[in-house]
Scaffold this motif. Structure first.
Motif, PDB file in Angstrom:
ATOM      1  N   UNK A 101       1.955   2.524  -8.179  1.00 46.01           N
ATOM      2  CA  UNK A 101       0.873   1.954  -7.388  1.00 46.01           C
ATOM      3  C   UNK A 101      -0.058   3.024  -6.835  1.00 46.01           C
ATOM      4  N   UNK A 102      -1.334   2.657  -6.779  1.00 46.28           N
ATOM      5  CA  UNK A 102      -2.331   3.436  -6.049  1.00 46.28           C
ATOM      6  C   UNK A 102      -2.438   2.826  -4.666  1.00 46.28           C
ATOM      7  N   UNK A 103      -2.379   3.657  -3.636  1.00 44.89           N
ATOM      8  CA  UNK A 103      -2.482   3.118  -2.279  1.00 44.89           C
ATOM      9  C   UNK A 103      -3.051   4.149  -1.310  1.00 44.89           C
ATOM     10  N   UNK A 104      -3.786   3.643  -0.324  1.00 44.61           N
ATOM     11  CA  UNK A 104      -4.220   4.465   0.805  1.00 44.61           C
ATOM     12  C   UNK A 104      -3.252   4.330   1.978  1.00 44.61           C
ATOM     13  N   UNK A 105      -2.269   3.443   1.821  1.00 42.89           N
ATOM     14  CA  UNK A 105      -1.331   3.145   2.898  1.00 42.89           C
ATOM     15  C   UNK A 105      -0.171   4.148   2.851  1.00 42.89           C
ATOM     16  N   UNK A 106      -0.179   5.109   3.742  1.00 37.83           N
ATOM     17  CA  UNK A 106       0.845   6.156   3.709  1.00 37.83           C
ATOM     18  C   UNK A 106       2.242   5.597   3.978  1.00 37.83           C
ATOM     19  N   UNK A 107       2.326   4.554   4.806  1.00 40.77           N
ATOM     20  CA  UNK A 107       3.628   3.947   5.090  1.00 40.77           C
ATOM     21  C   UNK A 107       4.202   3.311   3.835  1.00 40.77           C
ATOM     22  N   UNK A 108       3.352   2.605   3.082  1.00 36.86           N
ATOM     23  CA  UNK A 108       3.787   2.001   1.823  1.00 36.86           C
ATOM     24  C   UNK A 108       4.175   3.086   0.823  1.00 36.86           C
ATOM     25  N   UNK A 109       3.390   4.140   0.731  1.00 35.57           N
ATOM     26  CA  UNK A 109       3.683   5.219  -0.214  1.00 35.57           C
ATOM     27  C   UNK A 109       5.049   5.842   0.054  1.00 35.57           C
ATOM     28  N   UNK A 110       5.382   5.995   1.334  1.00 33.03           N
ATOM     29  CA  UNK A 110       6.647   6.639   1.688  1.00 33.03           C
ATOM     30  C   UNK A 110       7.862   5.776   1.359  1.00 33.03           C
ATOM     31  N   UNK A 111       7.640   4.500   1.048  1.00 33.41           N
ATOM     32  CA  UNK A 111       8.751   3.632   0.644  1.00 33.41           C
ATOM     33  C   UNK A 111       9.092   3.798  -0.832  1.00 33.41           C
ATOM     34  N   UNK A 112       8.221   4.483  -1.563  1.00 34.09           N
ATOM     35  CA  UNK A 112       8.463   4.718  -2.986  1.00 34.09           C
ATOM     36  C   UNK A 112       9.396   5.907  -3.187  1.00 34.09           C
ATOM     37  N   UNK A 113       9.974   5.990  -4.376  1.00 37.61           N
ATOM     38  CA  UNK A 113      10.867   7.108  -4.687  1.00 37.61           C
ATOM     39  C   UNK A 113      10.123   8.435  -4.713  1.00 37.61           C
ATOM     40  N   UNK A 114       8.839   8.368  -5.122  1.00 35.78           N
ATOM     41  CA  UNK A 114       8.092   9.609  -5.315  1.00 35.78           C
ATOM     42  C   UNK A 114       6.618   9.364  -5.011  1.00 35.78           C
ATOM     43  N   UNK A 115       5.956  10.392  -4.511  1.00 37.48           N
ATOM     44  CA  UNK A 115       4.528  10.318  -4.217  1.00 37.48           C
ATOM     45  C   UNK A 115       3.805  11.386  -5.028  1.00 37.48           C
ATOM     46  N   UNK A 116       2.782  10.953  -5.790  1.00 41.67           N
ATOM     47  CA  UNK A 116       1.926  11.872  -6.531  1.00 41.67           C
ATOM     48  C   UNK A 116       0.595  11.957  -5.803  1.00 41.67           C
ATOM     49  N   UNK A 117       0.128  13.153  -5.528  1.00 39.62           N
ATOM     50  CA  UNK A 117      -1.135  13.307  -4.815  1.00 39.62           C
ATOM     51  C   UNK A 117      -2.225  13.797  -5.755  1.00 39.62           C
TER      52      UNK A 117
END
Length: 226
Positions: free
Chosen positions: A196-212
């Motif tokens: 997923x693409x998201x601006x929501x940092x809280x949602x992003x942190x629920x994922x296994x991995x974050x790509x910036x």
């Protein structure tokens, strides 16, 4: 790996000359993984998502979905992979105006020949809180309601990979939490790979991995620790 890219770039022609949107992106995503792509507006997040989903083709480099090199396929072959393996939640909804909410959600399942299309569509629309809006057309629905229809439509095929472009961006906080729960429920219960693409940092942190993403480059890959 269910998704792999090697040195993928995307260039477009503009009146001022060629513009490079993505620079040599190399990444790998495991089956069943949840990945968030974050970054400022214009950083290339949505372009990358479109390439990974086979909605667009890279200028250079390779994109593989389930070991299929998308660059070797024609549009009909790519469309079949999307139909068989991919769900996509578009930021702009892309609902068919002449179809009701129920019919919009049923459509992918009907095209796949599933006999339970209507039952599944009704159940999914109920899960996103639209059980009373089945016969409404897109122009009779708010932006948030249209987003929920689009989410239900993406779920109906139980895809191997679910791509989502700002899936909660048009939703109020209560509905947004419901949709988040559905996204991760599909990810965990069915082993669906979630990107997923998201601006929501809280949602992003629920994922296994974050790509910036920064200015078309993949700057950082961080693993979230539960």
């Amino acid at each position: 790996m269910i998704i792999q890219t090697t040195a993928v770039s995307k260039k477009v022609e503009t009146s001022a000359g060629p513009l490079t949107i993505l620079h040599a992106i190399t990444l790998a995503i495991k089956a069943g993984e949840s990945v968030a792509i974050v970054g400022a507006s214009g950083s290339g997040k949505s372009t990358l998502l479109s390439l990974l989903a086979g909605l667009d083709i890279a200028t250079t480099g390779q994109v593989l979905i389930d070991n299929e090199n998308l660059g070797d396929l024609d549009e009909e072959q790519r469309a079949k992979i999307r139909a068989d393996k991919v769900g996509f939640i578009f930021q702009s909804f892309l609902l068919i105006p002449s179809l009701t909410a129920l019919e919009n959600v049923m459509l992918p399942a009907e095209l796949a020949g599933r006999k339970d299309a209507e039952d599944q569509a009704r159940e999914l629309l109920g899960k996103v809180g639209l059980g009373e809006r089945l016969t409404h057309y897109p122009n009779q629905l708010s932006g948030g309601e249209q987003q929920r229809v689009a989410i239900a439509r993406a779920f109906i095929g139980q895809p191997k990979i679910l791509f989502a472009d700002e899936p909660t961006g048009n939703l109020d906080s209560t509905t947004g939490h419901t949709v988040e729960a559905l996204l991760f429920e599909m990810n965990k219960a069915h082993g669906t790979t979630l990107v997923m693409v998201t601006h929501d940092s809280t949602l992003a942190q629920k994922c296994d991995r974050v790509l910036e993403m920064q200015a078309g480059e993949l700057k950082e890959q961080s693993v979230n620790v539960a």
